[in-house]
Design a protein around this motif. Sequence first.
Motif, short mmCIF file in Angstrom:
data_model
loop_
_atom_site.label_atom_id
_atom_site.label_comp_id
_atom_site.label_asym_id
_atom_site.label_seq_id
_atom_site.Cartn_x
_atom_site.Cartn_y
_atom_site.Cartn_z
N ASN A 1 32.52 -2.57 -50.77
CA ASN A 1 31.36 -3.48 -50.79
C ASN A 1 30.03 -2.74 -50.87
OD1 ASN A 1 31.18 -2.38 -48.23
ND2 ASN A 1 31.65 -4.27 -47.14
N THR A 2 30.07 -1.49 -51.31
CA THR A 2 28.83 -0.71 -51.40
C THR A 2 27.97 -1.16 -52.58
OG1 THR A 2 29.79 1.24 -50.35
CG2 THR A 2 27.90 1.61 -51.78
N PHE A 3 28.61 -1.45 -53.70
CA PHE A 3 27.86 -1.76 -54.93
C PHE A 3 27.56 -3.25 -55.03
CE2 PHE A 3 30.20 2.16 -55.72
CZ PHE A 3 29.15 2.99 -56.10
N LYS A 4 26.39 -3.54 -55.60
CA LYS A 4 25.93 -4.92 -55.72
C LYS A 4 26.16 -5.50 -57.10
CE LYS A 4 24.57 -4.09 -51.59
NZ LYS A 4 25.45 -4.49 -50.46
N ALA A 5 26.53 -4.67 -58.06
CA ALA A 5 26.83 -5.11 -59.42
C ALA A 5 27.57 -3.99 -60.12
CB ALA A 5 25.54 -5.45 -60.18
N HIS B 1 41.43 -11.72 -55.73
CA HIS B 1 40.94 -12.55 -54.62
C HIS B 1 39.93 -11.81 -53.74
CE1 HIS B 1 44.38 -10.27 -53.08
NE2 HIS B 1 43.81 -10.36 -51.88
N GLN B 2 39.90 -10.46 -53.86
CA GLN B 2 38.96 -9.68 -53.05
C GLN B 2 37.61 -9.49 -53.76
OE1 GLN B 2 42.47 -6.85 -51.09
NE2 GLN B 2 40.47 -5.97 -51.55
N LEU B 3 37.54 -9.84 -55.05
CA LEU B 3 36.31 -9.62 -55.79
C LEU B 3 35.19 -10.52 -55.26
CD1 LEU B 3 37.45 -9.32 -59.52
CD2 LEU B 3 36.27 -7.59 -58.17
N SER B 4 34.05 -9.93 -55.00
CA SER B 4 32.90 -10.71 -54.53
C SER B 4 31.60 -10.14 -55.07
CB SER B 4 32.87 -10.72 -53.00
OG SER B 4 32.79 -9.39 -52.48
N CYS B 5 31.67 -9.43 -56.18
CA CYS B 5 30.51 -8.72 -56.71
C CYS B 5 30.31 -9.08 -58.19
CB CYS B 5 30.74 -7.21 -56.56
SG CYS B 5 29.40 -6.20 -57.16
N PRO B 6 29.07 -9.32 -58.63
CA PRO B 6 28.82 -9.61 -60.04
C PRO B 6 29.25 -8.45 -60.95
CG PRO B 6 26.91 -10.17 -58.71
CD PRO B 6 27.84 -9.41 -57.82
N ILE B 7 29.94 -8.78 -62.03
CA ILE B 7 30.44 -7.77 -62.97
C ILE B 7 30.24 -8.26 -64.40
CG2 ILE B 7 32.39 -6.32 -63.68
CD1 ILE B 7 33.71 -6.89 -61.01
N ILE B 8 29.88 -7.35 -65.28
CA ILE B 8 29.86 -7.64 -66.70
C ILE B 8 30.99 -6.83 -67.36
CG2 ILE B 8 28.05 -5.90 -67.14
CD1 ILE B 8 27.10 -7.75 -69.45
N PHE B 9 31.79 -7.49 -68.17
CA PHE B 9 32.93 -6.88 -68.82
C PHE B 9 32.65 -6.76 -70.32
CE2 PHE B 9 34.58 -8.77 -65.01
CZ PHE B 9 35.62 -7.96 -64.59
N PHE B 10 32.98 -5.59 -70.87
CA PHE B 10 32.87 -5.36 -72.31
C PHE B 10 34.27 -5.05 -72.84
CE2 PHE B 10 28.77 -4.28 -70.50
CZ PHE B 10 27.90 -5.00 -71.30
N GLN B 11 34.71 -5.79 -73.85
CA GLN B 11 36.10 -5.70 -74.27
C GLN B 11 36.24 -5.79 -75.79
OE1 GLN B 11 38.93 -5.40 -72.16
NE2 GLN B 11 40.00 -5.07 -74.11
N GLY B 12 36.97 -4.85 -76.35
CA GLY B 12 37.35 -4.92 -77.75
C GLY B 12 38.59 -5.79 -77.88
N LEU B 13 38.56 -6.75 -78.76
CA LEU B 13 39.68 -7.69 -78.88
C LEU B 13 40.88 -7.09 -79.59
CD1 LEU B 13 37.81 -11.05 -79.59
CD2 LEU B 13 38.62 -10.10 -77.41
N GLU B 14 40.70 -5.90 -80.21
CA GLU B 14 41.83 -5.21 -80.84
C GLU B 14 42.38 -4.10 -79.95
OE1 GLU B 14 40.75 -3.86 -84.71
OE2 GLU B 14 40.24 -5.86 -85.46
N ASP B 15 41.95 -4.07 -78.70
CA ASP B 15 42.36 -3.02 -77.76
C ASP B 15 43.83 -3.19 -77.38
OD1 ASP B 15 42.62 -1.18 -75.67
OD2 ASP B 15 40.63 -1.59 -74.88
N ARG B 16 44.63 -2.17 -77.65
CA ARG B 16 46.05 -2.20 -77.29
C ARG B 16 46.33 -1.47 -75.99
NH1 ARG B 16 49.02 -1.09 -83.18
NH2 ARG B 16 48.11 -2.91 -84.26
N ILE B 17 45.40 -0.65 -75.54
CA ILE B 17 45.57 0.07 -74.27
C ILE B 17 45.24 -0.86 -73.10
CG2 ILE B 17 44.87 2.06 -72.90
CD1 ILE B 17 46.43 2.76 -75.43
N VAL B 18 44.11 -1.54 -73.20
CA VAL B 18 43.71 -2.52 -72.19
C VAL B 18 43.61 -3.87 -72.90
CG1 VAL B 18 42.00 -3.18 -70.48
CG2 VAL B 18 42.43 -0.77 -70.92
N PRO B 19 44.66 -4.66 -72.90
CA PRO B 19 44.63 -5.96 -73.57
C PRO B 19 43.55 -6.85 -72.97
CG PRO B 19 46.88 -5.35 -72.95
CD PRO B 19 45.96 -4.38 -72.28
#
Length: 333
Positions: free
Chosen positions: A203-207, A256-274
């Motif tokens: 819980n150290t980080f705010k974003a 269920h433990q997430l309580s921090c604002p996050i922005i996600f960047f994702q390539g839709l052709e990513d096979r390593i991280v779907p």
Amino acid sequence: NTISGHFTKLYLPYTDITSICASGNLVVCCAASATKTNEIIALDLLTESCEVLKRSNQLEIDPSYLSVPKSIEFPTTDGQTAYAFYYPPTNPDYQPLLGEKPPLLVKIHGGPTAAASKQLSLKTQYWTSRGFAVVDVNYGGSTGYGKAYQHRLDGKCGIVDVDDCTNAARYLVRQGLADAHRLAISGGSAGGYTALAALTFGNTFKAGASYYGISDLAALATDTHKFESRYYDRLVAPYPANANIYQARSPLYFTHQLSCPIIFFQGLEDRIVPPNQAEMMVAALKEKGIPVEYVTFSDEQHGFRQAANIKRALTDEFSFYARIFGFKPAPLA
């Protein structure tokens, strides 16, 4: 000198030197520094003269706008010491409000046994020129600090890296160099995993920002390329015999433990991280009413390569922090 066995100091305006090729008294290598991007140079060992053969770009930036990193060491878990490069906010056109501490962005290199570099990064300068302090962490497991330091990550990936990045932020707060209420963490791929783990289990980080971050550690063990096959047997535990350890350290299973604002960047052709890995975490944050953004690129895989997409991700991340931390970004020129 390989014949005499004597060492001679060479005083060069570079801090990062790689890809060294030598013939007689001539050395050709790739070199960079905190104020210079990569250059191919030729060094005459007899005269100690240096010639730039090729520059990676022709940008001319006023040095007064460049934040020069300081090497820092800080206390971390179990009485250990960890290392990082600290970049103060730097822009001669602006001054902070009296008594104000800057927001801090903790950057995490990929690898995970690679290392952060001091060489000029325009992405880092983007943040420091806009009032952010940046700390680029060489957590336990990173190269450049000896064999024992690199092996500190053995069996503890998801623990040592998270602790060291968290303790880097806490150290800078104690030193009066960062605002405890405006701490952000950002990483890509394996660095994205560390960022997500820090945000999920602490819980150290705010974003935070995850660039194609791995939320399921098992993906690192099963979907990597041949060169890194069995890599995570050392860093986590042999797989699949210890699949329970991988699950216990995977943010994907603890949304269920997430309580921090996050922005996600994702390539839709990513096979390593779907994309579904990021989408599950986005859904969990939305269900809780926590600020979250999901930015996708239909034409990107694991790692962004198109300039327009890289620029958009950077500006979107900055705008996200502005919303969370409560400041208004200056309009782009």
